[in-house]
Design an enzyme around this catalytic site. Structure first.
Site, PDB file in Angstrom:
ATOM      1  N   LYS A   1       1.854   0.017  -4.819  1.00  0.00           N
ATOM      2  CA  LYS A   1       0.533   0.628  -5.011  1.00  0.00           C
ATOM      3  C   LYS A   1       0.250   1.642  -3.894  1.00  0.00           C
ATOM      4  CE  LYS A   1      -1.605  -3.306  -2.633  1.00  0.00           C
ATOM      5  NZ  LYS A   1      -2.232  -4.626  -2.844  1.00  0.00           N
TER       6      LYS A   1
ATOM      7  N   ARG B   1     -12.220 -12.227  -4.466  1.00  0.00           N
ATOM      8  CA  ARG B   1     -12.136 -10.830  -4.870  1.00  0.00           C
ATOM      9  C   ARG B   1     -12.087 -10.689  -6.380  1.00  0.00           C
ATOM     10  NH1 ARG B   1      -7.284  -7.238  -2.384  1.00  0.00           N
ATOM     11  NH2 ARG B   1      -6.008  -8.452  -3.823  1.00  0.00           N
TER      12      ARG B   1
ATOM     13  N   ARG C   1       5.246 -11.495  -4.184  1.00  0.00           N
ATOM     14  CA  ARG C   1       4.807 -10.105  -4.327  1.00  0.00           C
ATOM     15  C   ARG C   1       4.877  -9.444  -2.957  1.00  0.00           C
ATOM     16  NH1 ARG C   1       0.681 -13.304  -6.518  1.00  0.00           N
ATOM     17  NH2 ARG C   1      -0.640 -12.669  -4.771  1.00  0.00           N
TER      18      ARG C   1
ATOM     19  N   ASP D   1      -8.083  19.425  12.181  1.00  0.00           N
ATOM     20  CA  ASP D   1      -6.700  19.912  12.087  1.00  0.00           C
ATOM     21  C   ASP D   1      -5.885  19.752  13.364  1.00  0.00           C
ATOM     22  OD1 ASP D   1      -7.430  20.995   9.494  1.00  0.00           O
ATOM     23  OD2 ASP D   1      -8.555  22.471  10.653  1.00  0.00           O
TER      24      ASP D   1
ATOM     25  N   TYR E   1     -14.933  18.713  20.720  1.00  0.00           N
ATOM     26  CA  TYR E   1     -16.284  18.814  20.170  1.00  0.00           C
ATOM     27  C   TYR E   1     -17.231  17.892  20.918  1.00  0.00           C
ATOM     28  CZ  TYR E   1     -14.758  21.472  16.057  1.00  0.00           C
ATOM     29  OH  TYR E   1     -14.276  22.428  15.220  1.00  0.00           O
TER      30      TYR E   1
ATOM     31  N   HIS F   1      -4.064 -15.023  -4.838  1.00  0.00           N
ATOM     32  CA  HIS F   1      -3.759 -14.236  -3.641  1.00  0.00           C
ATOM     33  C   HIS F   1      -4.447 -14.879  -2.440  1.00  0.00           C
ATOM     34  CE1 HIS F   1      -2.198 -10.731  -1.666  1.00  0.00           C
ATOM     35  NE2 HIS F   1      -3.368 -10.185  -1.403  1.00  0.00           N
TER      36      HIS F   1
ATOM     37  N   CYS G   1     -10.118  16.419  16.008  1.00  0.00           N
ATOM     38  CA  CYS G   1     -10.679  17.449  15.130  1.00  0.00           C
ATOM     39  C   CYS G   1     -10.092  17.306  13.726  1.00  0.00           C
ATOM     40  CB  CYS G   1     -10.359  18.840  15.655  1.00  0.00           C
ATOM     41  SG  CYS G   1     -10.648  19.050  17.419  1.00  0.00           S
TER      42      CYS G   1
HETATM   43  C1  LIG Z   1      -1.454  -5.650  -2.357  1.00  0.00           C
HETATM   44  C2  LIG Z   1      -1.210  -6.971  -2.954  1.00  0.00           C
HETATM   45  C3  LIG Z   1      -0.044  -7.681  -2.637  1.00  0.00           C
HETATM   46  C4  LIG Z   1       0.920  -7.248  -1.558  1.00  0.00           C
HETATM   47  O1  LIG Z   1       0.488  -7.772  -0.339  1.00  0.00           O
HETATM   48  P1  LIG Z   1       1.309  -7.519   1.005  1.00  0.00           P
HETATM   49  O2  LIG Z   1       0.609  -8.340   2.000  1.00  0.00           O
HETATM   50  O3  LIG Z   1       1.218  -6.056   1.282  1.00  0.00           O
HETATM   51  O4  LIG Z   1       2.696  -7.956   0.747  1.00  0.00           O
HETATM   52  C5  LIG Z   1       0.192  -8.864  -3.308  1.00  0.00           C
HETATM   53  N1  LIG Z   1      -0.684  -9.334  -4.219  1.00  0.00           N
HETATM   54  C6  LIG Z   1      -1.820  -8.694  -4.519  1.00  0.00           C
HETATM   55  C7  LIG Z   1      -2.733  -9.277  -5.522  1.00  0.00           C
HETATM   56  C8  LIG Z   1      -2.130  -7.503  -3.892  1.00  0.00           C
HETATM   57  O5  LIG Z   1      -3.269  -6.874  -4.185  1.00  0.00           O
END
Ligand SMILES: *Cc1c(COP(=O)(O)O)cnc(C)c1O
Length: 390
Positions: A36, A135, A220, A311, A263, A164, A309
């Site tokens: 992602k 979430r 994952r 740039d 700045y 997760h 800044c």
């Molecule tokens: C982004 C994400 C992951 C990956 O997590 P990492 O800690 O970067 O390995 C796994 N599961 C879900 C649901 C995520 O949103």
């Protein structure tokens, strides 16, 4: 590329990280590579192809458009979209054989109207359970019960049930264990409903590396693939960051005592000193919160002074330096190195916030495995000449 600021991505580091992660996991655990947010800023297509070369069985992205981009570039691995899509996008998802995250019966009810009349294939879904991150996902039994008839439909395949973790990178493991136990309890709901489920998965990078025994059917892996992991908590493995960031000293000048720089007069010289200007700024994703960090010039550390800044940014030099000298913002020069961990600690965040923040103005150059790059180009040629996905 005409700019003096660029990022280098080592594709072989991505592949080697994946191979090392695989070795730490029990056999038969599948690897889902998370690409992602443009592969955490490293390039989504490149990251996906390297993951595939390293043997990843599946891919994941956050949003539908990210998945479609992978398909457009000839990526054929199964892809899970981690965020629920809108019911009206269902046809597009089925056409491109994407796996969807589902979190409610009402989604199915609405999606019914958008199902193609004669679908090409069955709808593949992963059900998301919320075990404590708060979430996304279902968290109560009635929500599950309401979903079961939809999941049982003849044209639906339940590819996965997953959750997760909120604290996998933390030293204290009590909340992680609590979430895991909650997941195990919720899996009982699934078992009771006698629904066929192809896989259960819960571990992201930190959990998979620290507790391979929690891997279940699949892990994952996002962060660790790019070399980001809680090193202290996993001393048994050595992963390498894939991305480094470079620039060039654009101007060098002597600042007299009392003179201002930046700045809002954000810096004042307390003594005579050498300062330099580097052509990278917040429009490249190098946010103002990076003020006060260090970078490398001539193998030595130099501090970012004054406000960053849009740039450019300014640094205090150890002494007079040649204009045009190489500057390293992330990575090594000789024995010195600036790590993601160091920068992330300064901004109170994680490495992946830094790499995903780098904007398109920073060209990614793929180093070392020109070999991998060539293979990629060849694939693209093959896929476009056939006019179809490989
Ligand atoms: C982004 C994400 C992951 C990956 O997590 P990492 O800690 O970067 O390995 C796994 N599961 C879900 C649901 C995520 O949103």
């Amino acid at each position: 590329m005409n700019r003096d600021t660029w990022s280098e991505v080592s594709l072989s580091n991505i592949r080697n990280n994946m191979l090392k992660i695989r070795q730490t996991l029990p056999k038969n655990v599948k690897l889902m590579a998370v690409v992602k947010a443009n592969g955490y800023g490293h390039g989504d297509i490149e990251a996906a192809l390297m993951a595939q070369q390293a043997g990843a069985e599946q891919l994941a992205v956050a949003y539908l458009d990210e998945a479609l981009r992978l398909r457009e570039h000839g990526i054929t691995l199964p892809i899970l979209i981690l965020t629920p899509i809108k019911p009206r996008q269902l046809k597009l998802a089925i056409e491109h054989d994407l796996m969807l995250t589902v979190t409610s019966a009402s989604w199915f009810r609405e999606a019914r109207c958008f199902k193609p009349v004669t679908p090409l294939r069955k709808l593949r879904v992963h059900v998301k359970l919320d075990t404590g991150l708060g979430r996304l996902g279902i968290y109560e039994k009635p929500q599950w019960d309401e979903m079961v008839p939809w999941l049982r439909a003849a044209d639906v395949i339940v590819e996965g049930v997953y959750t997760h973790f909120a604290t996998a990178g933390r030293e204290d493991t009590s909340y992680l264990k609590q979430q895991y136990m909650r997941f195990v309890d919720m899996i009982e709901w699934v078992k009771e409903s006698r629904l066929a489920v192809n896989s259960y998965h819960c571990a992201g990078s930190a959990a998979a590396l620290r507790f391979p025994e929690l891997a279940m059917d699949m892990v994952r892996i996002g962060a660790a693939m790019y070399g980001y992991y809680p090193q202290k908590l996993v001393p048994t493995i050595k992963l390498e960051p894939a991305l480094s960031l470079h620039s060039t000293l654009m101007q060098v000048k002597k600042l007299k005592k009392g003179e201002y720089l930046g700045y809002d007069n954000s810096y004042q010289a307390d003594e005579e000193q050498w300062v330099g200007t580097v052509p990278i700024g917040y429009a490249d994703g190098w946010s103002q919160s990076m003020q006060g960090t260090e970078l490398l010039v001539n193998g030595q550390r130099a501090k970012v002074i004054g406000k960053i800044c849009m740039d450019q940014l300014m640094i205090r030099l150890p002494g007079p330096c040649k204009e045009g000298s190489a500057v390293t913002l992330i990575g090594c020069q000789g024995a010195e190195s600036i790590t993601f961990a160091e920068l992330a600690a300064h901004i109170g965040s994680v490495p992946q916030e830094i790499s995903t923040s780098l904007t398109a103005r920073v060209t990614r150059i793929y180093t070392d495995k020109g070999e991998a790059r060539k293979r990629w180009d060849k694939r693209l040629i093959v896929s476009s000449s056939k006019g179809a996905i490989l």
